[in-house]
Design an enzyme around this catalytic site. Sequence first.
Site, PDB file in Angstrom:
ATOM      1  CB  SER A 130      -1.278   0.374   1.162  1.00  0.00           C
ATOM      2  OG  SER A 130      -0.078   0.047   2.409  1.00  0.00           O
ATOM      3  CB  SER A 131       2.713   3.149   1.529  1.00  0.00           C
ATOM      4  OG  SER A 131       3.186   2.739   3.057  1.00  0.00           O
ATOM      5  N   GLY A 132       4.741   2.948  -0.532  1.00  0.00           N
ATOM      6  CA  GLY A 132       6.424   2.993  -0.277  1.00  0.00           C
ATOM      7  C   GLY A 132       7.391   3.786   1.023  1.00  0.00           C
ATOM      8  N   GLY A 148       6.111 -10.342  -1.358  1.00  0.00           N
ATOM      9  CA  GLY A 148       6.665 -11.558  -2.296  1.00  0.00           C
ATOM     10  C   GLY A 148       5.936 -11.531  -3.029  1.00  0.00           C
ATOM     11  CG  ASP A 162       7.529  -7.163   3.453  1.00  0.00           C
ATOM     12  OD1 ASP A 162       7.183  -8.901   3.356  1.00  0.00           O
ATOM     13  OD2 ASP A 162       6.057  -6.629   2.586  1.00  0.00           O
ATOM     14  CB  THR A 163       7.253 -11.550   5.775  1.00  0.00           C
ATOM     15  OG1 THR A 163       6.622 -11.190   5.263  1.00  0.00           O
ATOM     16  CG2 THR A 163       7.625 -12.251   7.395  1.00  0.00           C
ATOM     17  CG  ASN A 204       1.251 -15.649   4.555  1.00  0.00           C
ATOM     18  OD1 ASN A 204       2.318 -16.138   4.454  1.00  0.00           O
ATOM     19  ND2 ASN A 204       1.449 -14.777   3.237  1.00  0.00           N
ATOM     20  CD  GLN A 258      -3.674  -1.866   4.989  1.00  0.00           C
ATOM     21  OE1 GLN A 258      -4.114  -1.779   4.196  1.00  0.00           O
ATOM     22  NE2 GLN A 258      -2.403  -2.067   6.275  1.00  0.00           N
ATOM     23  N   GLY A 296       4.490  -2.222  11.197  1.00  0.00           N
ATOM     24  CA  GLY A 296       3.071  -1.164  10.718  1.00  0.00           C
ATOM     25  C   GLY A 296       2.348  -1.760  12.166  1.00  0.00           C
TER      26      GLY A 296
END
Length: 489
Positions: free
Chosen positions: A14-16, A83, A237-238, A296, A304, A402
């Site tokens: 959703s964002s960078g 991923g 990222d995980t 997961n 969101q 987050g």
Amino acid sequence: MTFRHCVAVDLGASSGRVMLARYDSKHRTLTLREIHRFVNCLQKTDGFDTWDIDSLEKDIRLGLKKVCNEGILIDSIGIDTWGVDYVLLDKQGQRVGLPVSYRDNRTTGIMPQALVQIGKSEIYRRSGIQFLPFNTIYQLRALTKQQPELTAQVAHALLMPDYFSYRLTGEMNWEYTNATTTQLVNINTDDWDDTLLAWTGAKKSWFGRPSHPGNVIGDWICPQGNRIPVVAVASHDTASAVIASPLANKHSAYLSSGTWSLMGFESKKPYTTDEALAANITNEGGAEGRYRVLKNIMGLWLLQRVLKERRITDLPVLIAQTEALPACRFLINPNDDRFINPDDMRAEIQAACRETDQPVPVSDAELARCIFDSLALLYADILHELANLRGEKFTQLHIVGGGCQNALLNQLCANACGIRVMAGPVEASTLGNIGIQLMTLDELNNVDDFRQVVSANYDLTTYIPNPDSEIARHVAQFQPKRQTKELCA
């Protein structure tokens, strides 16, 4: 050199962000500063949900240039993303089409074909990866069967972080931790599995052998002319978030909480038993040959979507309203695949409650309460599943990312799981990205050394479980699989 400056590009669904880290090797202090933040969202292209890859690259370059324009000499750059998604290139290295998101419905019905044609146990024996309908293996099958003309143009396939590294350096790389999420890497050889890849219809020549975190891919030439090494970090990222999780000991589990929640533990060995398969446990690659044994969970994606649909901008106020409501009046299975990308998340949650003869959440606070309670109970269910798998209970859960800023959800998690919860750091993916860069620069010895740096520089918040809480009393009654279609079904 006393100070090191490393840049982490951290892309979420959703964002960078482009983040600058400053590390003082003498005092072992580590600080982060946000340089550039940008939106990442889906767009419809020719009927597919796609990523605006050119816009993302533009923002990455803008963030890097901002650092350089401050006169800071960057020692290295690392990129991590979500991923399973990938970018296709032709023989000239030019992009073929836009990358399709894992949330697109093109993979509907593909995974069941694999279970029949290859066999569920055979796929798991080869990959050790959980069955999710959007895994790369099923995306590639959808591509080759549905778009043969596009497929004919393909010479290379790069996963998202590898694509951006390629755009900066001109060098192709296939980083191991992210490659394992594809369900196409053989768990015994750490290379692409010929049988699984052949089933997709993709060519093995599209891929190079996966490389482990810590190698330099190539150099990015900054506007001032300096050559800056781009490091292959733990680019899922995980995987980066777990590196930055200050796990106390082998009895510590982790929960990377964001759009997705990923709960698991570190292990030196994979778990590919029949019990692990039945529980849909995944064995994703980690740094230093470690495995991330995890599951997961749909996570804060549900919230969101509700926030977006209801145009809610003040989350703290909503959480305060939610906390005042009674617990466990509305419960859903967050991992029901109906919640992957519905047209209307609020209506979908209400329908799930209605179909199971429960009260229906109407207000925004009731919807949030439903999401938080359901997530906490699912966390407890999965933590119990993981403990049974390894034969030992957990004594502590580290929540990073987050989502660890949500004090209500953290406390509900502690109450439901019945163990102490440690929340923080928030910027776990960015920190883990930086950690591998510092190891590559010979500033740190290993992951455990880096975790000591994280513990010394970032405060954690402790949540003690309340066994008399309402949610604790609901743990035994919660049936997370009562909805019809789990993510793995």
